[in-house]
Design a protein around this motif. Sequence first.
Motif, PDB file in Angstrom:
ATOM      1  N   GLY A  28      -1.285  12.194 -15.752  1.00  0.00           N
ATOM      2  CA  GLY A  28      -2.721  12.055 -15.920  1.00  0.00           C
ATOM      3  C   GLY A  28      -3.289  11.340 -14.712  1.00  0.00           C
ATOM      4  N   ASP A  29      -4.010  10.245 -14.937  1.00  0.00           N
ATOM      5  CA  ASP A  29      -4.540   9.480 -13.809  1.00  0.00           C
ATOM      6  C   ASP A  29      -3.628   8.326 -13.407  1.00  0.00           C
ATOM      7  N   LEU A  30      -2.442   8.227 -13.995  1.00  0.00           N
ATOM      8  CA  LEU A  30      -1.469   7.203 -13.629  1.00  0.00           C
ATOM      9  C   LEU A  30      -0.609   7.708 -12.474  1.00  0.00           C
ATOM     10  N   ARG A  31      -0.513   6.892 -11.412  1.00  0.00           N
ATOM     11  CA  ARG A  31       0.372   7.203 -10.285  1.00  0.00           C
ATOM     12  C   ARG A  31       1.504   6.196 -10.249  1.00  0.00           C
ATOM     13  N   THR A  32       2.726   6.709 -10.114  1.00  0.00           N
ATOM     14  CA  THR A  32       3.896   5.847 -10.004  1.00  0.00           C
ATOM     15  C   THR A  32       4.593   6.152  -8.690  1.00  0.00           C
ATOM     16  N   TYR A  33       4.687   5.145  -7.845  1.00  0.00           N
ATOM     17  CA  TYR A  33       5.285   5.268  -6.523  1.00  0.00           C
ATOM     18  C   TYR A  33       6.636   4.544  -6.532  1.00  0.00           C
ATOM     19  N   ALA A  34       7.653   5.185  -5.979  1.00  0.00           N
ATOM     20  CA  ALA A  34       8.985   4.583  -5.906  1.00  0.00           C
ATOM     21  C   ALA A  34       9.512   4.685  -4.487  1.00  0.00           C
ATOM     22  N   ALA A  35      10.202   3.638  -4.042  1.00  0.00           N
ATOM     23  CA  ALA A  35      10.800   3.635  -2.703  1.00  0.00           C
ATOM     24  C   ALA A  35      12.098   2.837  -2.739  1.00  0.00           C
ATOM     25  N   VAL A  92      16.951  -2.412  -1.294  1.00  0.00           N
ATOM     26  CA  VAL A  92      15.591  -2.940  -1.407  1.00  0.00           C
ATOM     27  C   VAL A  92      14.745  -1.844  -2.015  1.00  0.00           C
ATOM     28  N   ARG A  93      14.165  -2.123  -3.162  1.00  0.00           N
ATOM     29  CA  ARG A  93      13.418  -1.112  -3.906  1.00  0.00           C
ATOM     30  C   ARG A  93      12.007  -1.584  -4.187  1.00  0.00           C
ATOM     31  N   SER A  94      11.143  -0.606  -4.404  1.00  0.00           N
ATOM     32  CA  SER A  94       9.781  -0.886  -4.830  1.00  0.00           C
ATOM     33  C   SER A  94       9.371   0.181  -5.836  1.00  0.00           C
ATOM     34  N   ARG A  95       8.763  -0.245  -6.913  1.00  0.00           N
ATOM     35  CA  ARG A  95       8.231   0.675  -7.914  1.00  0.00           C
ATOM     36  C   ARG A  95       6.890   0.126  -8.384  1.00  0.00           C
ATOM     37  N   VAL A  96       5.853   0.937  -8.207  1.00  0.00           N
ATOM     38  CA  VAL A  96       4.489   0.522  -8.503  1.00  0.00           C
ATOM     39  C   VAL A  96       3.803   1.629  -9.288  1.00  0.00           C
ATOM     40  N   VAL A 123       0.840  -1.197   0.000  1.00  0.00           N
ATOM     41  CA  VAL A 123       0.000   0.000   0.000  1.00  0.00           C
ATOM     42  C   VAL A 123       0.879   1.253   0.000  1.00  0.00           C
ATOM     43  N   PRO A 124       1.136   1.848  -1.166  1.00  0.00           N
ATOM     44  CA  PRO A 124       1.841   3.139  -1.223  1.00  0.00           C
ATOM     45  C   PRO A 124       0.847   4.301  -1.199  1.00  0.00           C
ATOM     46  N   PHE A 125       1.246   5.419  -0.565  1.00  0.00           N
ATOM     47  CA  PHE A 125       0.331   6.547  -0.430  1.00  0.00           C
ATOM     48  C   PHE A 125       1.076   7.788   0.042  1.00  0.00           C
ATOM     49  N   ARG A 126       0.320   8.901   0.111  1.00  0.00           N
ATOM     50  CA  ARG A 126       0.811  10.140   0.718  1.00  0.00           C
ATOM     51  C   ARG A 126       0.177  10.301   2.090  1.00  0.00           C
ATOM     52  N   LEU A 127       0.991  10.482   3.114  1.00  0.00           N
ATOM     53  CA  LEU A 127       0.511  10.802   4.455  1.00  0.00           C
ATOM     54  C   LEU A 127       0.653  12.308   4.640  1.00  0.00           C
ATOM     55  N   VAL A 128      -0.445  12.974   5.010  1.00  0.00           N
ATOM     56  CA  VAL A 128      -0.487  14.437   4.980  1.00  0.00           C
ATOM     57  C   VAL A 128      -1.050  14.985   6.286  1.00  0.00           C
ATOM     58  N   GLY A 129      -0.406  16.016   6.812  1.00  0.00           N
ATOM     59  CA  GLY A 129      -0.975  16.847   7.869  1.00  0.00           C
ATOM     60  C   GLY A 129      -1.146  16.185   9.216  1.00  0.00           C
ATOM     61  N   THR A 130      -0.159  15.421   9.664  1.00  0.00           N
ATOM     62  CA  THR A 130      -0.261  14.815  10.990  1.00  0.00           C
ATOM     63  C   THR A 130      -0.365  15.895  12.062  1.00  0.00           C
ATOM     64  N   ALA A 131      -1.350  15.740  12.941  1.00  0.00           N
ATOM     65  CA  ALA A 131      -1.562  16.662  14.052  1.00  0.00           C
ATOM     66  C   ALA A 131      -1.631  15.857  15.340  1.00  0.00           C
TER      67      ALA A 131
END
Length: 242
Positions: free
Chosen positions: A129-136, A145-149, A55-63
Amino acid sequence: MQADPPFLPRPHLLSQRWLDVAFLHWAVDPDAVRHLFPSGVAPDALDGQTYVGLVPFRLVGTAIAGGPPAPWVGTFLETNVRLYSVDATGRRGVVFLTMAAERAIAVAAGRTVFGLPYRWARMGLRHDGDLRTYAARLVRPGPPVRSRVSVRPVGPAIDGPLERFLTARWGLHVAHLGRTWYLPNTHVTWPLHRAEVQELDDGLLAAAGLGDLARRPPDHVAFSAGVAATFGRPVLASTPRI
């Protein structure tokens, strides 16, 4: 499954938003992953199968504790490897095997305070566009150790029994300080859309002890614009729910 968000007693611990979330899942035999769960917690199953999630994602605005969102340290990219759990009290949640994140201070806090398996990583997210590419890429000694999705939403909203099983999770189980804890959370129902994988080159699953699972296509792929989540106080996993 408890499909609706539970009441979360105060005081709340923290809040954050999870955005641009891709869910890639593989069905596995529960016995194949049972050894990866903390004491007192077992694999949760649907129709005899449990699931491994990338599960790749953006974590935003921790309070923290109702305060203002942290402007920098509380916003970062993250990629999780997770399993689906249930404890003796019937609480269902997730167990994280890897939590790759690009903020070193967040990694240190998550590991020290909660015992979560955060790992510092170099990360990126590209929109085409609507394509998201996540890299780690995990930052550590030894082989990289890499991940690309890359995923693209391709269909209407979906909300079936499997989607609820994978995302209607109101907490996490974690081993910390010699005990197993449950950290509860609440959020609205995930707005999910069917998605397809355009690219998958992942080493995080294997590094987490899941062998060559990523070499076969995932059994379920979804995408969500995201939700806002709030966490409550951790309790021992053996403590009855309020």
